[in-house]
Design an enzyme around this catalytic site. Structure first.
Site, short mmCIF file in Angstrom:
data_model
loop_
_atom_site.label_atom_id
_atom_site.label_comp_id
_atom_site.label_asym_id
_atom_site.label_seq_id
_atom_site.Cartn_x
_atom_site.Cartn_y
_atom_site.Cartn_z
N ASP A 83 0.82 -1.21 0.00
CA ASP A 83 0.00 0.00 0.00
C ASP A 83 0.85 1.26 0.00
O ASP A 83 2.02 1.24 0.37
CB ASP A 83 -0.95 0.02 1.21
N GLU A 95 0.16 -1.16 5.66
CA GLU A 95 1.20 -0.72 6.58
C GLU A 95 1.05 0.76 6.91
O GLU A 95 1.25 1.20 8.04
CB GLU A 95 2.59 -0.98 5.98
#
Ligand SMILES: [Zn+2]
Length: 415
Positions: A86, A180
């Site tokens: 991400d 994350e």
């Protein structure tokens, strides 16, 4: 010896991965926080499979796992290399158009759009990059080097291992995680399935970085409860919780203990939000220190000041809740010194100077370490992340690939 004629694949892969929008979302309560992250994860699982890692797959939560089988007779501990797919919610990651500045000759780098300038004064590392190829954004998005550089480097290392079976290594696990950037990267991870003994997140910045120390972190929610009454008839009765909260905020230490007055190894308390009306004001704080024991001390200071604030408004109340967030990974890594030592040995063999400094933040590695998987963070070459000014040097990416390969080699040799 490293095959110096090896044709690196990480840059091509990287340029492909950044085209996939994988921005995570802080407000979302689903997992992963955005479904689109799975578009990249699915493709990565497929790519690993095509390369020959038969068990490569993405699970229902969007975690990619794959195994590179051991090719040695030695009994080597299984290590994992981890990166996140991400990108930060701070800046859009849609329609990323990377620009490669070949053979950088020094000076500031002006981006195509938006008047953005990558300044040497803000990026002193650029001084060591004369002749390097610097990948930047076109100024309209972030780049996503955080952490797609790490993803691409790990994928390239796998490619190298498959092309060079003579390079001995134990069982190696590959793991790509979602979310994350919103602090939820380890929420649904199946460590049993990963079955690695140690791991490295490949999500650091400058070449040579090995990060083995993070903050310890708590969150604190402070609620001031006042008394509401129609303001026209409030004389002698109303206790506006907003005023109690303001008085409390004003009493916080100003020259110490706050992010804007601390650096290096100093911790802080930091108010991240206030929501309130006459009846109830809710304040959120993050509490940070490298010494876990300090957290309690800092929290007691806040409690004391909160009690003093309500004392000025008799009849009002305060409620405090502390939520543990993560702990300094050093507490775990100190019990497994070989994880750091092997990484330093690998750098030494590559003639790269180790850079070690504590991270004034947390990583997925801090959480993983306390979940039983000791996990320091190693460099991926990412710089100025979470912004349009993000950049990464091609040559640093190559060195990161070498570093990953060398770490596995050291583990095998010293087993
Ligand atoms: Zn990252």
């Amino acid at each position: 010896m490293f095959d110096e004629k090896y044709q690196y694949t990480c840059v091509d892969k990287f340029l492909k991965y950044v085209k996939v929008d994988t921005q995570s979302d802080e407000e979302s309560t689903s997992f992963p926080s955005t479904e689109k992250q799975k578009n990249l994860s699915k493709a990565l699982a497929e790519e690993l499979k095509q390369m020959g890692l038969n068990d490569a797959h993405m699970d229902e939560w969007g975690y990619v796992m794959a195994t590179l089988p051991s090719n040695t007779n030695k009994n080597v501990d299984t290590i994992a290399f981890i990166a996140h797919v991400d990108t930060s919610p701070a800046v859009t990651g849609k329609d990323v158009n990377p620009v490669i500045n070949k053979n950088y000759q020094g000076g500031d780098i002006k981006l195509k759009n938006g008047g953005w300038i990558i300044k040497v004064s803000d990026n002193p590392e650029l001084k060591d990059m004369i002749g390097y190829d610097i990948i930047t954004t076109d100024g309209t998005t972030l780049l996503g080097a955080d952490n797609k550089a790490g993803v691409a480097e790990i994928m390239d290392a796998v490619n190298y291992w498959l092309k060079h079976p003579e390079v001995k290594h134990g069982t190696i696990k590959i793991c790509f995680t979602p979310d994350e950037e919103v602090g939820r990267g380890t929420e649904k991870i199946d460590l049993k399935k990963l079955s690695a003994k140690y791991a490295y997140t490949v999500d650091g910045s400058a070449k040579g970085e090995i990060e083995t120390e993070t903050f310890s972190a708590d969150m604190m929610v402070i609620k001031f409860i006042g008394k509401n009454i129609h303001p026209g008839y409030a004389k002698g009765q109303m206790m506006n919780s907003i005023k109690i909260a303001s008085s409390f905020i004003d009493s916080l230490p100003k020259d110490k203990l706050s992010p804007e007055t601390t650096e290096k190894r100093e911790g802080y308390v930091h108010c991240t939000s206030i929501n309130g009306n006459e009846e109830l004001s809710t304040l959120k704080f993050i509490i940070r220190s490298f010494e876990t024991a300090d957290l309690k001390k800092f929290e007691d200071i806040l409690k004391d000041l909160a009690n003093k604030a309500v004392a000025k408004f008799p009849g009002s109340k305060v409620e405090v809740e502390v939520i543990e967030q993560y702990r300094n990974m050093k507490e775990v890594l100190d019990r497994h010194p070989q994880v750091e030592a092997n990484a330093i040995e690998a750098l030494k063999r590559l003639n790269i100077k180790p850079i070690m400094h504590p991270i004034r933040g947390g990583t997925d590695g801090s959480r993983l370490s306390f979940m039983g998987l000791p996990t320091p963070n190693i460099f991926a070459g990412e710089h100025s992340f979470h912004s349009q000014l993000e950049w990464v040097a091609v040559q640093d990416m190559h060195d990161a690939v070498k570093f990953i390969i060398e770490i596995a080699k050291v583990w095998e040799e010293l087993a």
